[in-house]
Each structure stands twice: as structure tokens, then as C-alpha cells.
Design an enzyme around this catalytic site. Sequence first.
Site, short mmCIF file in Angstrom:
data_model
loop_
_atom_site.label_atom_id
_atom_site.label_comp_id
_atom_site.label_asym_id
_atom_site.label_seq_id
_atom_site.Cartn_x
_atom_site.Cartn_y
_atom_site.Cartn_z
N LYS A 1 32.72 42.80 43.41
CA LYS A 1 33.09 41.61 42.62
C LYS A 1 32.11 41.35 41.48
O LYS A 1 32.51 40.91 40.41
CB LYS A 1 33.20 40.37 43.52
CG LYS A 1 34.43 40.41 44.42
CD LYS A 1 34.75 39.04 44.98
CE LYS A 1 36.03 39.07 45.79
NZ LYS A 1 36.24 37.85 46.54
N LYS B 1 43.16 48.08 49.03
CA LYS B 1 43.76 47.13 49.98
C LYS B 1 44.76 46.21 49.28
O LYS B 1 44.64 45.95 48.08
CB LYS B 1 42.69 46.33 50.71
CG LYS B 1 42.07 45.22 49.91
CD LYS B 1 41.32 44.23 50.80
CE LYS B 1 40.81 43.08 49.93
NZ LYS B 1 40.20 41.98 50.61
N LYS C 1 45.21 39.42 47.61
CA LYS C 1 45.80 38.22 46.98
C LYS C 1 45.64 38.26 45.47
O LYS C 1 46.46 37.77 44.73
CB LYS C 1 45.06 36.96 47.47
CG LYS C 1 45.39 36.51 48.86
CD LYS C 1 44.69 35.16 49.12
CE LYS C 1 44.09 35.09 50.49
NZ LYS C 1 42.64 35.02 50.56
P1 TYM Z 1 40.13 36.49 52.79
O1 TYM Z 1 40.67 35.16 52.43
O2 TYM Z 1 39.84 37.46 51.70
O3 TYM Z 1 41.11 37.20 53.78
C1 TYM Z 1 41.56 36.55 54.96
C2 TYM Z 1 41.68 37.54 56.11
O4 TYM Z 1 42.65 38.53 55.80
C3 TYM Z 1 42.09 39.82 55.99
N1 TYM Z 1 42.69 40.72 55.00
C4 TYM Z 1 43.33 41.86 55.32
N2 TYM Z 1 43.58 42.45 56.52
C5 TYM Z 1 44.27 43.61 56.50
N3 TYM Z 1 44.72 44.19 55.36
C6 TYM Z 1 44.48 43.64 54.14
N4 TYM Z 1 44.95 44.20 53.03
C7 TYM Z 1 43.77 42.41 54.09
N5 TYM Z 1 43.37 41.58 53.07
C8 TYM Z 1 42.71 40.57 53.66
C9 TYM Z 1 40.60 39.64 55.74
O5 TYM Z 1 39.85 40.67 56.34
C10 TYM Z 1 40.37 38.30 56.39
O6 TYM Z 1 40.23 38.46 57.80
N6 TYM Z 1 35.25 35.75 53.75
C11 TYM Z 1 36.59 35.63 54.32
C12 TYM Z 1 36.88 34.21 54.75
C13 TYM Z 1 35.88 33.65 55.69
C14 TYM Z 1 35.72 33.98 57.06
C15 TYM Z 1 34.66 33.18 57.52
C16 TYM Z 1 36.40 34.86 57.91
C17 TYM Z 1 34.95 32.72 55.38
N7 TYM Z 1 34.22 32.44 56.48
C18 TYM Z 1 34.21 33.24 58.86
C19 TYM Z 1 35.95 34.92 59.25
C20 TYM Z 1 34.90 34.12 59.70
C21 TYM Z 1 37.62 36.04 53.27
O7 TYM Z 1 37.35 36.00 52.09
O8 TYM Z 1 38.85 36.33 53.74
#
Ligand code: TYM
Length: 328
Positions: free
Chosen positions: A113, A194, A197
Amino acid sequence: MEKKVTLTGLQPTGVITLGNYIGAIGQMVEYQEKYNSILFIADMHAITVPIDSETLSKNIRQLIALYIACGIDPDKNLIFLQSDNEFHANISWMLECNTYFGELSRMTQFKDKSAKNANFSAGLFTYPVLMAADILAYDADYVPVGVDQKQHVEIARDIAIRFNKKYGDVFKIPEPLIRIEGTKILDLQDPTKKMSKSSENQKGVIRILDDADVIRKKVNAAVTDSIGKVNYDPINQPGITNLINIYASLTGLNKEEIAKKYADANYGTFKREVGDVIIERFSAVQEKYNDLINSKRLDEILDEGKEKSREIAKKKYILMKEKIGLRR
Ligand code: TYM
């Protein structure tokens, strides 16, 4: 025996994708039956990159409605907004002072990023520490995530182990929970990256609020190969393998069963079936979502979650202060 704690969060950065659904929410729907489940909205993480305020507040409400529409039961889960709980950022600061610049510099997501925008924020750099605070404040045993977040759960473990060594037993050491088939759902147009969003090419990303005909078109247009046989082969057939992973995650069949079932089918037939399962699952979610989005129930859930989550995180915050030597 006490139930284990499972916790995860999603960022309100856009309509969630099939990848988010499979990687995180779908897992939580299953785990809520056997674990003490905590699911929050990582809205403080969402401001580590520029985001327009109107869009952000719309996304937050939308995401909370989607959690419930996806089958997250507010009676079985603690649901809250990260920004409603000031202890997360306070705990994060104390953890930051026990985290090395070097280890944060090695985070893959930060490297990706920050490479895209030379003016990245300090928050983008310390993001994994806030995530560690999210996890450690609740003594989470398990953190269901997609594979892209595994490194962040691992650094949370490292920070917890270091803090415990220095100050005594304060944190439980969490483990990432990653589903084999749903580990990383790939972009339908470019199965080397991947499904995200924030992807620029919308055709490669299925969103949970997409209409049935849009989903159908996107699946039909998914990039495949010229081999012409439904095989699980991530190297030579990444597109088909991705569709097998999607199908497996939504039906519960394993990859061998799927390859066998479609051994004589052409790609068109297989894509139609994959489209069917996604449409079936998402149209049920959309119906519930439409009933919920304007309801007061969402606010009640958040108010309740705010209170309960603050109670838990405050205890950890006070314990940390005490161990560090700050005034209680
Ligand atoms: P975020 O919002 O990017 O994504 C949310 C969750 O979706 C999973 N994910 C995927 N899984 C499979 N295939 C994909 N293409 C894919 N894209 C996204 C991510 O792995 C995630 O589980 N930093 C985290 C949010 C967060 C968090 C936490 C998660 C903040 N604090 C504490 C767990 C525990 C994030 O940006 O997720």
C-alpha cells in the site's frame, strides 16, 4: 469448560466481496454456534487511507446490516464499532511502544500500500498494532481471516508474547483460523491477485449486493484456460481452481469431490453451477439486507455492543497500565 473466544473485524471500505464473505463472515456464521463470538467493524483502520466521510458513514451502516443479513446473530455475537471503543486506540499505543519499527516495515500489506502512494499516513504503518489491540483486548483464542491477514495475526502473537515476557501474563496468544479452500479468493479477471474491495476492474470482483444477472455475467466472463478440464491446479489452471475454491466454500464439498463431479463437464456448465450457488446464497442475504438497512434495530445493536465491548477492553487497559507502571 469455558467457550473459546473467536474474533474478527472487517473494514467498511466498500461493499464487501465474495472474498470477504468466504474468508471471514461465512466462517463466523459457523463459529457462532460453538464459540464465544466477537465481530466488529474496523472503522479506525478504514481511515488509514483517504476515504470520503459521507462514503465512510454509509459503508459503516451498510456493513453492520450485512453482518446480520449474512446470518450473524446479534444474540450470539458481540457486535460493535471499533471507533465506539476508545480503549482500542489506547491499548494500541501501549503496544506500539513494545513493537519494533523493523518488524512493522516488513509487513507485506504495508509495503504494497505504501508503494502505491508516496504520501502514506503514519496510521498505515502502525495499522497492524491497532489490529493486535483489537485481538488482544478480548483474549481471543481464534481469529478467522483470509490468508492476506495472516501476517497481521502473527505479529499480534509476537507482540503479545513479548509483552507477556516483559510484564507478566497479560495476553492470551491468538491463532489465525484460515479455511483451506477459502484461504484466498482471487480476482475473476486476474487470478494472480486477490479479489479485493478496492479493485479497479469491477468485472473481476463479485460484491454481496450485486444483482443476480451481474453475478451471472461476472462468473461467465471469469478468465480460465485452454486445457478445458475442471481440475484443481493452482499453477496451470488458476482461474478454474479459483472457481472450485468458491464452489467448495459455498457448498461444503471438497475439491476432489468437485473435480470428480465435473470431470466430464465443459467450463460453461461448471460456471453456470458456480453462478447458481453464489446467486442463491446472495439473494437470501440481499432480501434480509433490504429489510434491515433502515431499521432502528441496527442502532440498538451498536449501542449494546459499545457498552459491552468497552467493559471488556477497559479491564485489559487497566491491567496493562498497572503492569507498565502507569497510574491506575
Ligand atoms: P479486510 O476488511 O481487508 O477484509 C476482511 C476479511 O476478509 C478477508 N478477505 C479475503 N478472504 C479470502 N479471499 C479474499 N479475496 C479476501 N479479501 C479479504 C480478509 O482476510 C479479512 O479476514 N485488517 C483487517 C480488519 C481487521 C481485523 C482486526 C481482522 C482489523 N482488526 C482484528 C481480524 C482481527 C482487514 O483489513 O480486513
